[in-house]
Enzyme design. Structure first.
Site, short mmCIF file in Angstrom:
data_model
loop_
_atom_site.label_atom_id
_atom_site.label_comp_id
_atom_site.label_asym_id
_atom_site.label_seq_id
_atom_site.Cartn_x
_atom_site.Cartn_y
_atom_site.Cartn_z
N HIS A 1 0.78 -1.20 0.07
CA HIS A 1 -0.08 0.03 0.29
C HIS A 1 0.84 1.11 0.03
CE1 HIS A 1 -3.18 2.82 0.90
NE2 HIS A 1 -4.18 1.77 0.48
N GLU B 1 -7.88 -4.86 -0.57
CA GLU B 1 -8.22 -5.53 -1.68
C GLU B 1 -8.38 -7.24 -1.44
OE1 GLU B 1 -9.59 -3.65 -3.60
OE2 GLU B 1 -8.59 -2.46 -4.67
N1 CMC Z 1 4.03 -7.79 -5.06
C1 CMC Z 1 5.02 -7.79 -5.41
N2 CMC Z 1 5.93 -6.81 -5.11
C2 CMC Z 1 5.43 -5.81 -4.79
C3 CMC Z 1 4.01 -5.64 -4.27
C4 CMC Z 1 3.22 -6.64 -4.58
N3 CMC Z 1 1.86 -6.65 -4.37
N4 CMC Z 1 3.82 -4.35 -3.60
C5 CMC Z 1 4.97 -3.63 -3.60
N5 CMC Z 1 6.01 -4.51 -4.22
C6 CMC Z 1 7.32 -4.37 -4.33
C7 CMC Z 1 7.62 -3.66 -5.72
O1 CMC Z 1 8.02 -4.55 -6.88
C8 CMC Z 1 8.88 -2.72 -5.56
O2 CMC Z 1 10.08 -3.65 -5.88
P1 CMC Z 1 11.18 -2.78 -6.56
O3 CMC Z 1 11.68 -1.60 -5.66
O4 CMC Z 1 12.22 -4.19 -6.47
O5 CMC Z 1 10.82 -2.54 -7.85
C9 CMC Z 1 8.72 -2.41 -4.11
O6 CMC Z 1 7.85 -3.50 -3.55
C10 CMC Z 1 8.02 -0.87 -4.02
O7 CMC Z 1 6.85 -0.82 -4.81
P2 CMC Z 1 5.92 0.37 -5.24
O8 CMC Z 1 5.11 0.04 -6.42
O9 CMC Z 1 6.99 1.56 -5.44
O10 CMC Z 1 5.46 0.41 -3.77
P3 CMC Z 1 3.93 1.25 -3.25
O11 CMC Z 1 3.99 1.29 -1.90
O12 CMC Z 1 4.13 2.65 -4.03
O13 CMC Z 1 2.98 0.46 -3.98
C11 CMC Z 1 0.91 -0.76 -4.86
C12 CMC Z 1 1.57 0.39 -3.80
C13 CMC Z 1 -0.40 -0.95 -4.27
C14 CMC Z 1 0.73 0.08 -6.05
C15 CMC Z 1 1.77 -1.93 -4.79
O14 CMC Z 1 1.92 -2.29 -3.47
C16 CMC Z 1 0.91 -2.80 -5.89
O15 CMC Z 1 1.16 -2.95 -6.77
N6 CMC Z 1 0.25 -3.71 -5.12
C17 CMC Z 1 -0.52 -4.82 -5.81
C18 CMC Z 1 -1.62 -4.28 -6.49
C19 CMC Z 1 -2.80 -3.88 -5.39
O16 CMC Z 1 -3.10 -4.89 -4.45
N7 CMC Z 1 -3.52 -3.07 -5.44
C20 CMC Z 1 -4.47 -2.31 -4.47
C21 CMC Z 1 -3.88 -1.21 -3.79
S1 CMC Z 1 -4.92 -0.87 -2.15
C22 CMC Z 1 -6.22 -0.12 -2.60
C23 CMC Z 1 -6.42 1.13 -3.45
O17 CMC Z 1 -5.62 2.05 -3.30
O18 CMC Z 1 -7.00 1.12 -4.55
#
Ligand code: CMC
Length: 359
Positions: A246, A299
């Site tokens: 998140h 989610e």
């Molecule tokens: N699975 C695998 N790796 C992950 C995940 C995940 N679910 N979430 C973060 N990471 C890794 C990502 O690959 C990255 O690694 P690297 O630095 O090596 O590239 C690192 O963690 C940081 O990722 P980020 O995208 O910069 O982190 P964030 O905190 O900005 O991401 C997110 C938030 C929701 C986009 C992401 O966690 C994600 O894509 N999750 C899966 C999709 C999901 O569940 N979405 C619903 C979000 S919650 C409800 C909403 O807001 O709508």
């Protein structure tokens, strides 16, 4: 100094009095009230009143009689198109030309009607006629009436699942769809334009579309019986495990806790597999990123809970939109009252001046 923040991460774009996700403690408060105190005690429509009017007695109104134009059965696109159409149908005024009271009334009408549109679109997708008004009128809460319109019946366990889901996901600060709603509202557009734009933003898999992608993961794990191998496989291909991580929380998402508990209470048949996948995903993500908190987000158990209410995966983004009509309405009003036209800056990094012949 490079002040560019991709995705505007950490950039404070608005000040708000609506919701406070307590990122370290893992709680979520609507106008100061912990959502744990709302779920099961007040129905969604009262929580709508809390968010929009700061008053649990000021409920979202009942929907008005209205026939959507041409539903396709694809709920997110039906919702986006029909909501935009309501602006014309109801001759909604521009936000910079109407009073706050009028905007509040428009948002109430739109919110109620948006739930109607989703229920009718879901009935269409199932190949049946939406239930008539006299059947729907037997429902006491918005969740009950929604299910009655969609299916002609409302199993109390399904009502509880949907009401809980709607309350937990009603508002969450400046996420992509709420930001979109505020950006559109800041231009003085009408409430229907702001709400329908928000629906579009919510339909992507990184925001509201994730639950639809959680159930196939559960199906796969149920088939192989190997959650650890499944998780490793995704991560080795640089994929993302849907329902984890998140942008805001650096602790357990409090909504996940409530949704998981409710899924257990309503007897979700997927609990065992979901818990096994959750455990494997958290362990593997932690192993690979020990310094970055990636916890279960809203989610994952939303998908499990909605599935327990027999909501098909393709309907989940529209169900999320039904919840968010409260948050979007509150933010559109707040934007109208306190906001300023959004116009962030960009930094040009393209080619310098050159002759046309170089193109
Ligand atoms: N699975 C695998 N790796 C992950 C995940 C995940 N679910 N979430 C973060 N990471 C890794 C990502 O690959 C990255 O690694 P690297 O630095 O090596 O590239 C690192 O963690 C940081 O990722 P980020 O995208 O910069 O982190 P964030 O905190 O900005 O991401 C997110 C938030 C929701 C986009 C992401 O966690 C994600 O894509 N999750 C899966 C999709 C999901 O569940 N979405 C619903 C979000 S919650 C409800 C909403 O807001 O709508």
């Amino acid at each position: 100094m490079n002040d560019f923040k991709p995705g505007l991460e950490g950039v404070v774009a608005v000040e708000t009095e609506i919701a406070e996700p307590d990122r370290e403690g893992g709680s979520l408060r609507y106008r100061g009230i912990d959502i744990e105190e709302l779920v099961g005690h007040y129905p969604y429509e009262a929580v709508w009143g809390l968010l929009v009017d700061n008053d649990l007695n000021s409920k979202m109104p009942d929907p008005e009689p209205y026939e959507p134009a041409a539903l396709t059965g694809n709920a997110p696109s039906d919702l986006q198109a029909e909501t935009a159409r309501l602006s014309g149908e109801w001759k909604l005024g521009k936000l910079n030309e109407i009073s706050d009271e009028q905007a509040r009334e428009d948002l109430g009408r739109l919110s109620a009607e948006m739930m109607e549109i989703v229920a009718r679109s879901a009935a269409k997708a199932d190949g049946r006629e939406p239930a008539p008004d006299d059947v729907v009128a037997q429902g006491e809460t918005a969740a009950e009436r929604f299910l009655l319109r969609w299916r002609g019946e409302a199993d109390p366990r399904h009502v509880k699942a949907i009401d809980t889901y709607w309350i937990c996901t009603a508002e969450h600060g400046l996420n992509a769809s709420t930001f979109t709603a505020r950006v559109v509202a800041s231009t003085g557009a009408d409430c229907g334009a702001a709400m329908s734009a928000a629906v579009g933003a919510l339909s992507g898999p990184l925001h509201g579309g994730a639950p639809a992608r959680v159930l196939p993961m559960l199906d796969e794990v149920a088939k192989t019986g190997d959650p650890e191998g499944y998780v490793r496989n995704i991560l080795e291909q640089h994929g993302r495990i849907m329902g984890f991580g998140h942008r805001v929380y650096r602790a357990e998402d409090p909504r996940s806790r409530i949704l998981k508990r409710t899924a257990q209470e309503v007897g979700s048949p997927r609990m065992e597999v979901a818990e096994a996948l959750e455990e494997a995903a958290l362990a593997e993500l932690h192993k690979r990123k020990p310094d970055y908190v990636i916890a279960t987000n809203v989610e994952f158990y939303s998908a499990v809970l909605l599935d327990a209410a027999d909501v098909p995966p393709e309907l989940t983004p529209a169900m999320f939109a039904c919840s968010r009509v409260a948050g979007w309405s509150a933010h559109i009003l707040e934007q109208k009252q306190t906001g300023r036209l959004f116009r962030p800056a960009d930094r040009y990094v393209g080619p310098g001046p050159r002759s046309l012949s170089a193109v």
